[in-house]
Design an enzyme around this catalytic site. Structure first.
Site, PDB file in Angstrom:
ATOM      1  N   GLU A 152      -5.785 -10.972  -1.177  1.00 12.89           N
ATOM      2  CA  GLU A 152      -6.547 -10.818   0.081  1.00 12.89           C
ATOM      3  C   GLU A 152      -8.062 -10.836  -0.191  1.00 12.89           C
ATOM      4  O   GLU A 152      -8.839 -10.099   0.371  1.00 12.89           O
ATOM      5  CB  GLU A 152      -6.153  -9.511   0.783  1.00 12.89           C
ATOM      6  N   GLU A 161       0.813  -1.233   0.000  1.00 18.80           N
ATOM      7  CA  GLU A 161       0.000   0.000   0.000  1.00 18.80           C
ATOM      8  C   GLU A 161       0.843   1.280   0.000  1.00 18.80           C
ATOM      9  O   GLU A 161       0.691   2.160   0.843  1.00 18.80           O
ATOM     10  CB  GLU A 161      -0.947  -0.028   1.200  1.00 18.80           C
TER      11      GLU A 161
END
Ligand code: G3I
Length: 396
Positions: A301, A185
């Site tokens: 995920e 991220e």
């Protein structure tokens, strides 16, 4: 009080009440519109049937793909039935907490000069015993940093902390890892930087090259591991996700042009059961753009938040399953996609129950197995997507 004044006051009251009624009416019609849109996602006739009982791991492997899930040391080491389901359904394990600098009650980095590998060692052993591939998440992130980080790490010593962390952690498991989320991220288009990078302590202390640097240290420490850049919000046909896809692509192009040893993009794929803006064609184009850089792709995920879905479990499960199958059908059409991992295996062990709990307080149902470890329609949807996926050449 003069009659005139009373009238004025009464007028103001009526106008106020009228305005409030108007606002309430608009809010109600918006809510009704949203409920109708959500209901329109529900297709009671949709077929989710599967043939045979083969596990997700087996169905994926039959196509040269990998299926895995995130697990927590706390749960896998204490819930035998969960561990058994994990071994049966998964071909890969990624610790949900344990490779972060500090997450859960056994932080990897309890102090500036300390590492606690008790949980990651246990999970490495669990993976080996059950013939699961092992992947690490994540070496460099702006979150889940230990309490001591803020008052200890600074511009002068940040590089030394980063190198020591990567060398120690990656070095311990060198040769055992399928892949590492080296950086997680790192983009945030709305942080107003022209390079789209997120303002994290690592960017502040080391500048934009921290990403390339981290990959180079990881590659030197474990030349065998696949090195992944992992991010979220890349899935939907809206301006926010489009900006994120553009920023990620620019980052990947910069890294590749510098010769950074990066091998894959991790697409987190935290999906929403009530989303109406998934555009398979647009998503496939993005996957193709990533693949054209010579990168593999992992869905890292995957889960489906059912927070805004109806109460009825059968309706909700069908809607969640539809999202799984529609998304994976598009993703698995791209040959560069080599693995699919859900962020947890069972509804009994998901961050969503804490981070995206349902307003009606009922248990969330985002994952392939229910809290009793029974296969759900979401499991069928993933199985069907693997069964329909084009054959991959070799297991990656
Ligand atoms: O339960 C422990 C408690 O015993 C302990 O005292 C406390 C100390 O901090 O931690 C508690 O565990 C926390 C756990 O949530 C349960 O509340 C962890 O610290 C906390 O890290 C954890 O949040 C995790 C979050 O990442 C931040 O690390 C979530 O479980 C996890 O699912 C989530 O996963 C992220 C990926 O890493 C990156 N992509 C998004 C994804 C979802 O947010």
């Amino acid at each position: 009080m003069a009659k005139k004044q009373l009238l004025t006051r009464r007028h103001i009251l009526w106008i106020g009440l009228g305005t409030l009624a108007g606002i309430a009416a608009v809010a109600q019609s918006k809510a009704m519109y949203k409920a109708q849109k959500i209901q329109s996602l529900y297709n009671p006739e949709r077929d989710f049937s599967v043939v045979e009982k083969a596990s997700l791991k087996e169905r994926a492997a039959a196509k040269g793909l990998i299926f895995g899930a995130a697990g927590r040391y706390r749960d896998l080491s204490s819930q035998t039935a969960l561990a058994t389901s994990f071994a049966q359904e998964c071909g890969m394990l990624v610790p949900e907490w344990e490779f972060k600098w500090s997450a859960g009650n056994r932080p990897l980095r309890p102090a500036p000069d300390k590492f606690d590998f008790s949980a990651t060692d246990w999970m490495a052993n669990f993976a080996q015993t059950n013939k699961l591939l092992y992947r690490g998440h994540t070496l460099v992130w702006g979150l889940s940093l230990p309490g001591w980080f803020k008052e200890t790490v600074n511009r002068q010593n940040a590089e030394q902390f980063l190198v020591n962390h990567i060398k120690t952690v990656v070095g311990r498991y060198a040769g055992q890892m399928h892949s590492w989320d080296v950086v997680n991220e790192a983009i945030e288009p709305f942080d107003e930087r022209s390079d789209g990078l997120r303002k994290t302590p690592w960017l502040e202390f080391l500048g934009p090259d921290y990403i390339d640097f981290a990959f180079r240290v990881a590659a030197k420490t474990d030349p065998k591991a696949m090195l992944v850049y992992n991010d979220y919000g890349l899935d939907y046909d809206n301006s926010k996700d489009e900006a994120r896809r553009t920023a990620v692509l620019k980052l990947l192009e910069r890294l590749k042009s510098k010769g950074t040893p990066i091998h894959a993009l991790g697409i987190q794929a935290h999906l929403w059961g009530d989303a109406t803006d998934f555009n398979p064609k647009k998503f496939r184009n993005f996957l193709r753009d990533v693949s054209s850089l010579g990168l593999k792709i992992l869905i890292t995920e995957l889960d489906v938040v059912d927070k805004n879905l109806p109460l009825d479990v059968d309706v909700r499960d069908r809607m969640v399953a539809s999202v799984y199958e529609d998304y994976l059908s598009a993703a698995l059409d791209e040959p560069a996609v080599i693995a699919v991992l859900t962020w947890g295996l069972s509804d009994g062990y998901t961050y969503i129950s804490e981070f995206h709990s349902r307003p009606d307080g009922t248990s969330v149902r985002p994952l392939p197995l229910d809290a009793a470890l029974k296969r759900k329609l979401a499991w069928n949807a993933i199985a069907r997507a693997f069964d329909k996926a084009p054959q991959r050449t070799a297991l990656n």
